[in-house]
Scaffold this motif. Structure first.
Motif, PDB file in Angstrom:
ATOM      1  N   UNK A 108       0.807  -1.220   0.000  1.00  0.00           N
ATOM      2  CA  UNK A 108       0.000   0.000   0.000  1.00  0.00           C
ATOM      3  C   UNK A 108       0.842   1.273   0.000  1.00  0.00           C
ATOM      4  N   UNK A 109       1.789   1.381   0.926  1.00  0.00           N
ATOM      5  CA  UNK A 109       2.583   2.610   1.027  1.00  0.00           C
ATOM      6  C   UNK A 109       3.466   2.805  -0.201  1.00  0.00           C
ATOM      7  N   UNK A 110       4.066   1.699  -0.669  1.00  0.00           N
ATOM      8  CA  UNK A 110       4.935   1.787  -1.846  1.00  0.00           C
ATOM      9  C   UNK A 110       4.116   2.155  -3.073  1.00  0.00           C
ATOM     10  N   UNK A 111       2.945   1.499  -3.220  1.00  0.00           N
ATOM     11  CA  UNK A 111       2.081   1.780  -4.363  1.00  0.00           C
ATOM     12  C   UNK A 111       1.669   3.248  -4.395  1.00  0.00           C
ATOM     13  N   UNK A 112       1.258   3.762  -3.231  1.00  0.00           N
ATOM     14  CA  UNK A 112       0.829   5.163  -3.170  1.00  0.00           C
ATOM     15  C   UNK A 112       1.975   6.105  -3.533  1.00  0.00           C
ATOM     16  N   UNK A 113       3.175   5.757  -3.069  1.00  0.00           N
ATOM     17  CA  UNK A 113       4.338   6.590  -3.389  1.00  0.00           C
ATOM     18  C   UNK A 113       4.615   6.568  -4.881  1.00  0.00           C
ATOM     19  N   UNK A 114       4.585   5.361  -5.473  1.00  0.00           N
ATOM     20  CA  UNK A 114       4.847   5.236  -6.901  1.00  0.00           C
ATOM     21  C   UNK A 114       3.783   5.945  -7.728  1.00  0.00           C
ATOM     22  N   UNK A 115       2.523   5.787  -7.322  1.00  0.00           N
ATOM     23  CA  UNK A 115       1.439   6.470  -8.025  1.00  0.00           C
ATOM     24  C   UNK A 115       1.628   7.979  -7.946  1.00  0.00           C
ATOM     25  N   UNK A 116       1.979   8.466  -6.756  1.00  0.00           N
ATOM     26  CA  UNK A 116       2.172   9.896  -6.577  1.00  0.00           C
ATOM     27  C   UNK A 116       3.333  10.432  -7.384  1.00  0.00           C
ATOM     28  N   UNK A 117       4.455   9.702  -7.346  1.00  0.00           N
ATOM     29  CA  UNK A 117       5.649  10.152  -8.080  1.00  0.00           C
ATOM     30  C   UNK A 117       5.409  10.104  -9.585  1.00  0.00           C
ATOM     31  N   UNK A 118       4.893   8.953 -10.077  1.00  0.00           N
ATOM     32  CA  UNK A 118       4.655   8.834 -11.515  1.00  0.00           C
ATOM     33  C   UNK A 118       3.586   9.827 -11.980  1.00  0.00           C
ATOM     34  N   UNK A 119       2.559  10.048 -11.139  1.00  0.00           N
ATOM     35  CA  UNK A 119       1.529  11.019 -11.488  1.00  0.00           C
ATOM     36  C   UNK A 119       2.090  12.426 -11.578  1.00  0.00           C
ATOM     37  N   UNK A 120       2.915  12.796 -10.606  1.00  0.00           N
ATOM     38  CA  UNK A 120       3.541  14.116 -10.617  1.00  0.00           C
ATOM     39  C   UNK A 120       4.446  14.304 -11.821  1.00  0.00           C
ATOM     40  N   UNK A 121       5.197  13.249 -12.159  1.00  0.00           N
ATOM     41  CA  UNK A 121       6.099  13.321 -13.319  1.00  0.00           C
ATOM     42  C   UNK A 121       5.303  13.483 -14.616  1.00  0.00           C
ATOM     43  N   UNK A 122       4.214  12.721 -14.746  1.00  0.00           N
ATOM     44  CA  UNK A 122       3.399  12.812 -15.965  1.00  0.00           C
ATOM     45  C   UNK A 122       2.768  14.190 -16.119  1.00  0.00           C
ATOM     46  N   UNK A 123       2.263  14.737 -15.017  1.00  0.00           N
ATOM     47  CA  UNK A 123       1.680  16.084 -15.066  1.00  0.00           C
ATOM     48  C   UNK A 123       2.753  17.112 -15.446  1.00  0.00           C
ATOM     49  N   UNK A 124       3.921  16.996 -14.816  1.00  0.00           N
ATOM     50  CA  UNK A 124       5.016  17.933 -15.098  1.00  0.00           C
ATOM     51  C   UNK A 124       5.455  17.847 -16.554  1.00  0.00           C
ATOM     52  N   UNK A 125       5.559  16.618 -17.085  1.00  0.00           N
ATOM     53  CA  UNK A 125       5.961  16.449 -18.479  1.00  0.00           C
ATOM     54  C   UNK A 125       4.894  16.986 -19.430  1.00  0.00           C
ATOM     55  N   UNK A 126       3.637  16.804 -19.049  1.00  0.00           N
ATOM     56  CA  UNK A 126       2.557  17.354 -19.869  1.00  0.00           C
ATOM     57  C   UNK A 126       2.606  18.872 -19.923  1.00  0.00           C
ATOM     58  N   UNK A 127       2.814  19.498 -18.772  1.00  0.00           N
ATOM     59  CA  UNK A 127       2.907  20.961 -18.715  1.00  0.00           C
ATOM     60  C   UNK A 127       4.134  21.461 -19.473  1.00  0.00           C
ATOM     61  N   UNK A 128       5.227  20.715 -19.353  1.00  0.00           N
ATOM     62  CA  UNK A 128       6.448  21.106 -20.062  1.00  0.00           C
ATOM     63  C   UNK A 128       6.228  21.034 -21.575  1.00  0.00           C
ATOM     64  N   UNK A 129       5.522  19.973 -22.013  1.00  0.00           N
ATOM     65  CA  UNK A 129       5.281  19.803 -23.437  1.00  0.00           C
ATOM     66  C   UNK A 129       4.443  20.945 -24.009  1.00  0.00           C
TER      67      UNK A 129
END
Length: 201
Positions: A175-196
């Protein structure tokens, strides 16, 4: 010719190592199982293959000639990345430790759209592949061969990534690892989308 091919393989491998939307997406999907991750990789590589073949045939030059086509793709790709990122961030806030695997068809489409809707990948392909054509030689056949090599190397790298992540899936699904990975990958995807969408051509 062999030297050029070896240089292409090495360069393709270094490019595959570079983190980007694909890496973030595969990391998120690996939590949902190997089938989901492999379907995502398949979609991504079909997208890479489309851009590579388009560059080899000279079709993706249209992106550099048409501002409208470039910006439409850029905004579409950015919105889709932000959409995937927001979904991951919302998933990270869920209390349930159970992770529902996405249907392979849906995972495939996500990977495909992430790469097809990225016009910078097309522009990159235009400038990348011709560099390895031996001096004095030309022809679409050679560029198509190089396009295939690029896709194969990229695919092999992501298959290794999926294999490694699958071996530690039990840990990733906690649970904790999954939430961390979801949060990190989600943040990265949003950041890359905004950068694009914010970065000019």
């Amino acid at each position: 010719m062999l030297d050029n091919l070896a240089a292409l393989v090495a360069a393709s491998f270094l490019i595959a190592l570079s983190p980007g939307p694909g890496t973030a997406l595969v990391l998120r999907q690996s939590v949902r199982g190997r089938r989901t991750a492999l379907a995502t990789v398949a979609g991504m590589e079909v997208g890479v293959a489309c851009w590579a073949v388009a560059a080899a045939l000279g079709l993706s030059v249209l992106l550099t000639a048409s501002e409208v086509a470039f910006h439409v793709l850029r905004v579409t790709g950015a919105l889709f990345l932000v959409y995937l990122g927001v979904k991951a961030l919302l998933s990270a806030r869920k209390d349930s430790s159970a992770v529902e695997p996405a249907p392979p068809s849906k995972a495939f489409r996500s990977g495909l759209v992430v790469n097809l809707a990225n016009p910078k990948l097309g522009v990159f392909a235009i400038s990348f592949l011709p560099q390895f054509v031996p001096a004095g030689e030309a022809g679409k056949g050679l560029l198509l061969l190089f396009a295939v090599v690029w896709v194969v190397v990229d695919t092999l790298w992501y298959l290794v990534v999926v294999g490694v992540l699958h071996r530690i899936r039990g840990w990733l699904a906690r649970s904790k690892v999954r939430k961390t990975l979801e949060g990190v990958s989600g943040g990265v995807l949003v950041a890359l989308g905004l950068k694009l969408v914010l970065t000019p051509r």
